[in-house]
Write an enzyme that holds these catalytic residues in place. Structure first.
Site, PDB file in Angstrom:
ATOM      1  N   GLY A   1       0.821  -1.211   0.000  1.00  0.00           N
ATOM      2  CA  GLY A   1       0.000   0.000   0.000  1.00  0.00           C
ATOM      3  C   GLY A   1       0.852   1.256   0.000  1.00  0.00           C
ATOM      4  O   GLY A   1       0.614   2.193  -0.757  1.00  0.00           O
TER       5      GLY A   1
ATOM      6  N   ASP B   1      13.702  40.974  32.245  1.00  0.00           N
ATOM      7  CA  ASP B   1      12.754  40.238  33.091  1.00  0.00           C
ATOM      8  C   ASP B   1      13.565  39.582  34.213  1.00  0.00           C
ATOM      9  O   ASP B   1      14.783  39.422  34.097  1.00  0.00           O
ATOM     10  CB  ASP B   1      12.046  39.184  32.215  1.00  0.00           C
ATOM     11  N   TYR B   2      12.915  39.208  35.299  1.00  0.00           N
ATOM     12  CA  TYR B   2      13.683  38.630  36.409  1.00  0.00           C
ATOM     13  C   TYR B   2      13.608  37.095  36.446  1.00  0.00           C
ATOM     14  O   TYR B   2      14.533  36.416  35.999  1.00  0.00           O
ATOM     15  CB  TYR B   2      13.226  39.243  37.741  1.00  0.00           C
TER      16      TYR B   2
ATOM     17  N   LYS C   1      -5.147 -10.323  16.260  1.00  0.00           N
ATOM     18  CA  LYS C   1      -6.204 -10.354  15.249  1.00  0.00           C
ATOM     19  C   LYS C   1      -7.486 -11.039  15.743  1.00  0.00           C
ATOM     20  O   LYS C   1      -8.477 -11.104  15.014  1.00  0.00           O
ATOM     21  CB  LYS C   1      -5.712 -11.036  13.960  1.00  0.00           C
TER      22      LYS C   1
ATOM     23  N   ARG D   1      -2.834 -11.746   8.936  1.00  0.00           N
ATOM     24  CA  ARG D   1      -1.529 -12.327   9.228  1.00  0.00           C
ATOM     25  C   ARG D   1      -1.700 -13.125  10.503  1.00  0.00           C
ATOM     26  O   ARG D   1      -2.572 -12.790  11.328  1.00  0.00           O
ATOM     27  CB  ARG D   1      -0.527 -11.209   9.525  1.00  0.00           C
TER      28      ARG D   1
HETATM   29  C1  GDG Z   1      -0.202  -3.117  10.043  1.00  0.00           C
HETATM   30  C2  GDG Z   1      -1.159  -2.811  11.190  1.00  0.00           C
HETATM   31  C3  GDG Z   1      -2.481  -1.365   9.643  1.00  0.00           C
HETATM   32  C4  GDG Z   1      -3.201 -10.473   3.731  1.00  0.00           C
HETATM   33  N1  GDG Z   1      -3.293 -11.739   3.293  1.00  0.00           N
HETATM   34  C5  GDG Z   1      -2.895 -11.760   2.021  1.00  0.00           C
HETATM   35  C6  GDG Z   1      -2.541 -10.484   1.655  1.00  0.00           C
HETATM   36  N2  GDG Z   1      -2.732  -9.703   2.726  1.00  0.00           N
HETATM   37  C7  GDG Z   1      -2.516  -8.243   2.759  1.00  0.00           C
HETATM   38  C8  GDG Z   1      -3.851  -7.558   2.819  1.00  0.00           C
HETATM   39  C9  GDG Z   1      -3.505  -6.240   3.470  1.00  0.00           C
HETATM   40  C10 GDG Z   1      -2.300  -6.585   4.326  1.00  0.00           C
HETATM   41  O1  GDG Z   1      -1.834  -7.858   3.927  1.00  0.00           O
HETATM   42  C11 GDG Z   1      -2.673  -6.676   5.801  1.00  0.00           C
HETATM   43  O2  GDG Z   1      -2.865  -5.385   6.281  1.00  0.00           O
HETATM   44  P1  GDG Z   1      -3.631  -5.072   7.630  1.00  0.00           P
HETATM   45  O3  GDG Z   1      -3.861  -3.627   7.715  1.00  0.00           O
HETATM   46  O4  GDG Z   1      -4.908  -5.836   7.652  1.00  0.00           O
HETATM   47  O5  GDG Z   1      -2.731  -5.621   8.833  1.00  0.00           O
HETATM   48  P2  GDG Z   1      -1.126  -5.658   9.256  1.00  0.00           P
HETATM   49  O6  GDG Z   1      -0.335  -6.491   8.357  1.00  0.00           O
HETATM   50  O7  GDG Z   1      -1.128  -6.088  10.671  1.00  0.00           O
HETATM   51  O8  GDG Z   1      -0.617  -4.147   9.139  1.00  0.00           O
HETATM   52  C12 GDG Z   1      -2.544  -2.528  10.635  1.00  0.00           C
HETATM   53  C13 GDG Z   1      -1.394  -1.590   8.598  1.00  0.00           C
HETATM   54  O9  GDG Z   1      -0.139  -1.891   9.217  1.00  0.00           O
HETATM   55  C14 GDG Z   1      -1.207  -0.349   7.724  1.00  0.00           C
HETATM   56  O10 GDG Z   1      -0.894   0.764   8.482  1.00  0.00           O
HETATM   57  O11 GDG Z   1      -3.727  -1.271   8.982  1.00  0.00           O
HETATM   58  O12 GDG Z   1      -3.431  -2.211  11.673  1.00  0.00           O
HETATM   59  O13 GDG Z   1      -1.213  -3.898  12.106  1.00  0.00           O
HETATM   60  O14 GDG Z   1      -3.136  -5.286   2.506  1.00  0.00           O
HETATM   61  O15 GDG Z   1      -4.365  -7.455   1.537  1.00  0.00           O
HETATM   62  N3  GDG Z   1      -2.106 -10.176   0.412  1.00  0.00           N
HETATM   63  C15 GDG Z   1      -2.029 -11.173  -0.488  1.00  0.00           C
HETATM   64  N4  GDG Z   1      -2.319 -12.454  -0.171  1.00  0.00           N
HETATM   65  C16 GDG Z   1      -2.771 -12.793   1.048  1.00  0.00           C
HETATM   66  O16 GDG Z   1      -3.029 -13.957   1.312  1.00  0.00           O
HETATM   67  N5  GDG Z   1      -1.600 -10.902  -1.725  1.00  0.00           N
END
Ligand code: GDG
Length: 726
Positions: free
Chosen positions: A30, A497-498, A277, A272
């Site tokens: 992202g 100033d003091y 979670k 993950r």
């Molecule tokens: C940390 C913070 C915060 C998951 N499974 C697969 C896959 N994913 C991708 C998802 C999503 C990403 O992984 C997971 O992002 P999350 O935001 O849900 O969680 P964290 O990894 O814990 O991220 C979290 C984030 O940072 C951003 O600031 O939102 O709170 O903990 O993009 O799509 N992607 C693929 N296959 C999978 O099986 N290709």
């Protein structure tokens, strides 16, 4: 100017071909997408660990060379460093702390030592190519010390930090032995970003209490700059998820998946592997749903995708075993020859399959116990495109603040999860679409591009704001200029100033006695007939008379309510004493209910001092006191002023500014110097001509031309001037 992102991992995949040669490809997360789309003509660089254990110098050179084309700068880490800095301090200390898993926190000195050392390595790697004017954006909890390290090592760069996970409440954060260092580390940044205002509030309260700082909502003055804190909820690459499902390949996958899984209502969960979670609670909620709603047996399945993560950390391996057992138990108990309640995938899905899965799922069950944001929830909504679907979302995910049309649940409450599943299954399609569209509208606008550009834009604004604020530090060169000006002048005015300027603060005001050194300097300065030396203070005249009565000085007491010229005291203001009983009672009430605070009663001013009171508590009492004083003071035509750890009530007719005006009178001074540390001294500065040397002690000021960082620098400065006396 360059934009330099620093994160634990570089967005790169290193793989090996048949002849065991390394191959490099960019991995699109992202953040990468958000940054790529930045609407800024700026060169982007990235510093981070390349994700592989590279041992030999030759291999390192090879990696450096190949990553150059992406403008990636690798930081090589040893297996020990990965174990102690990454799996250790980052993931076994900070991660559980920030996710409220108190009993999971591990304290190991070697973890902390390694964390510091690796943050230094990142700092060095960045310093190799950072230049003045660059913007540095540090990502996440693995690098909390880095902003301060960078600030110490280089100047004239903008530093931002984004915290991707929750920031816990002060009561939890305070348990960490290294709490001071981490907070100071973050405050090296000009802008500290969080996903939500809740995390931001927790950070501010921790910094105020641990470091004894005083924030003005989202900002805090630190020596020569203001650091800002704000909420920037991260978005997704909306178009990517929304449009992918229209691609032939993804459509094909979706139709195969639909055939395999779509015969039942499909609930999807994607995470993950992580205890934060809420996977076990979710499974229990689903099992309870099946148990209590037998009419849905053979009609609803849960597809659970768990991406392996951190399996070298003990907690994660244990969690994996527990998940395997729980899923085994559910399937063992409820499966029929036609139906598997839980489909379990313990591996990552290729992007196209993930999007297809999102698209065909009727419900997304996203129930983390704590989550900084949770992007999966947003991705699901985008990938549904125009098909109905329901999002069940934990209140404890940052995303819940924006996604209010989801079914929000407390993830600790199994029955709430059960009920939410039922509500989702039975929700009419029209209602599903209505909710979906509202949320899609929001996340399509607040996408990852907007998140990244919003942060960087704000960082640039702050740089300009701070540059405009910066009073010049007095160095040898400026001192020479002031001295020369002094020598060439014939009629000079000093307004000093003091407390906080000529002497440091003491717990008891009567202890802040002038030192012999100070008296010597003042005497010397006053010995020139060309000099008029004024002490302009909020102190009552008894103090000033006792301490300076024997010197040929002009004294202004209680902000000029009384002043002494040529040995005679004048009343500028008729005495207010005796004070109105209602006002005195209000003050007295606040002294009684605020231990360590006290009231000072002067002829023309009432002062409530709270220097020794806890920061948060004193802010509360300060606001309550001001509120209580407004009516009675406006009836009596008295002014309420908030100062440096004081609240004052006084006549509106005199201020240090009006005293400065009186001093200037019709005199044509050709050298004016004013020094002070407080906002009341800024009233003095404001009245003086631009040519005056106005000097603020301590924090920066919008009004003063110059700055002396610490009170301890004032006497040496005045001493050097006094040596010129003629
Ligand atoms: C940390 C913070 C915060 C998951 N499974 C697969 C896959 N994913 C991708 C998802 C999503 C990403 O992984 C997971 O992002 P999350 O935001 O849900 O969680 P964290 O990894 O814990 O991220 C979290 C984030 O940072 C951003 O600031 O939102 O709170 O903990 O993009 O799509 N992607 C693929 N296959 C999978 O099986 N290709």
């Amino acid at each position: 100017m360059k934009l330099i992102i620093i994160s634990n991992r570089l967005p790169v995949k290193i793989s090996f071909d048949e002849s065991n040669l390394m191959e490099f490809s960019r991995s699109e997360g992202g953040l990468t997408t958000g940054l790529d789309s930045l609407d800024m003509d700026i060169e982007k660089h990235w510093v981070g660990w390349p994700g592989a254990d590279i041992e030999s110098d030759e291999d390192k050179e090879y990696v450096i060379h190949h990553l150059e084309k992406f403008k990636f700068h690798p930081v090589f880490l040893t297996p020990d460093q990965i174990e102690d800095y990454y799996e250790g301090y980052s993931n076994s200390t900070i991660w559980p702390l920030c996710h409220y898993f108190y009993s999971y926190i591990q304290y190991e000195n070697r973890f902390w030592e390694s964390y510091k050392h690796v943050n230094e390595l990142f700092c060095q790697a960045a310093l190799d190519f950072i230049e003045p004017g660059d913007i540095v954006w540090v990502q996440d909890y693995q690098l909390m010390l880095l902003p301060q390290m960078l600030r110490k090592s280089t100047s004239d760069i903008s530093i931002g930090y984004f915290h991707h996970i929750p920031f816990p409440s002060y009561e939890l954060f305070r348990v960490l032995p290294e709490r001071d260092e981490l907070l100071k580390g973050l405050l090296g940044a000009d802008l500290i970003g969080f996903h939500t205002h809740e995390y931001m509030r927790h950070f501010v309260s921790a910094a105020e209490r641990v470091l004894d700082l005083r924030f003005k909502l989202d900002q805090v003055v630190l020596n020569n700059r203001i650091a800002y804190v704000d909420a920037f909820p991260m978005g997704i690459n909306y178009d990517l998820y929304y449009n992918s499902i229209e691609q032939t390949k993804v459509k094909e996958i979706a139709s195969v998946l639909k055939k395999n899984y779509g015969i039942h209502k499909l609930i999807l969960s994607v995470d993950r592997l992580d205890y934060s979670k809420g996977i076990i609670h979710r499974l229990k909620g689903f099992a309870q749903f099946i148990e209590n709603h037998p009419e849905y047996k053979e009609k609803v399945s849960l597809a659970m995708i768990i991406v392996p993560s951190r399996d070298n950390v003990g907690r994660y391996a244990d969690l994996k075993t527990k998940i395997d057992e729980t899923i085994g138990a559910i399937n063992g108990m409820y499966s029929t020859i036609n139906w598997t309640p839980v489909y379990y995938f313990y591996h990552s899905f290729p992007f196209d399959e993930l999007v297809a899965m999102y698209n065909i799922a009727d419900i997304a069950l996203v129930t983390p116990l704590r989550d900084g944001m949770n992007l999966v929830a947003k991705e699901y909504l985008a990938a549904k495109r125009d098909k109905p679907g329901v999002l069940i979302l934990s209140e404890m995910a940052g995303a819940a603040i924006e996604l209010t049309e989801a079914i929000l649940v407390n993830p600790n409450d199994i029955t709430e999860i059960e009920n939410a599943i039922l509500e989702a299954i039975e929700m009419p399609e029209e209602e599903q679409l209505r909710r979906l569209q509202i949320m899609q509208q929001l996340i399509s606008k607040h996408n990852v591009n907007r998140w990244a550009s919003g942060f960087v834009k704000e960082l640039k604004n702050i740089k300009n704001k701070n540059a405009a604020l910066l009073s010049e530090k007095i160095d040898t060169h400026t001192l020479q200029i002031i001295q020369e000006d002094y020598r060439n002048s014939d009629k000079r005015l000093f307004i000093l100033d003091y407390d906080g300027t000529l002497v440091g603060f003491k717990n008891k005001p009567e202890d802040a006695v002038p030192t012999p050194e100070l008296l010597g300097i003042l005497e010397k300065l006053a010995s020139s007939t060309k000099n008029k030396i004024v002490i302009s203070s909020g102190r009552p005249k008894v103090f000033l008379e006792k301490w300076f009565g024997n010197l040929p000085l002009t004294l202004a007491a209680e902000h000029g309510a009384h002043f002494k010229e040529d040995g005679i005291w004048y009343e500028n203001e008729s005495l207010i004493e005796p004070w109105d009983e209602e006002i005195i009672n209000i003050f007295q009430n606040f002294v009684d209910k605020t231990p360590r605070s006290k009231l000072e009663v002067k002829d023309t001013t009432l002062v409530w001092h709270f220097r020794n009171v806890d920061n948060w508590f004193s802010s509360l009492r300060e606001q309550q006191l001001v509120d209580a004083l407004i009516m009675p003071c406006s009836r009596q035509n008295l002014q309420i002023m908030r100062g440096n750890k004081i609240v004052e009530v006084k006549s509106p007719h005199h201020t240090k500014g009006s005293e400065a005006k009186r001093l200037l009178g019709n005199n044509d001074y050709d050298f004016i110097l004013a020094i002070g540390d407080d906002t009341t001294d800024e009233d003095t500065f404001r009245e003086l001509p631009c040519s005056a040397y106005t000097i603020k002690i301590g924090n920066i000021s919008e009004i003063a031309r110059y700055n002396i960082r610490h009170q301890s620098g004032v006497l040496p400065f005045l001493k050097q001037l006094s040596e010129n006396v003629k």
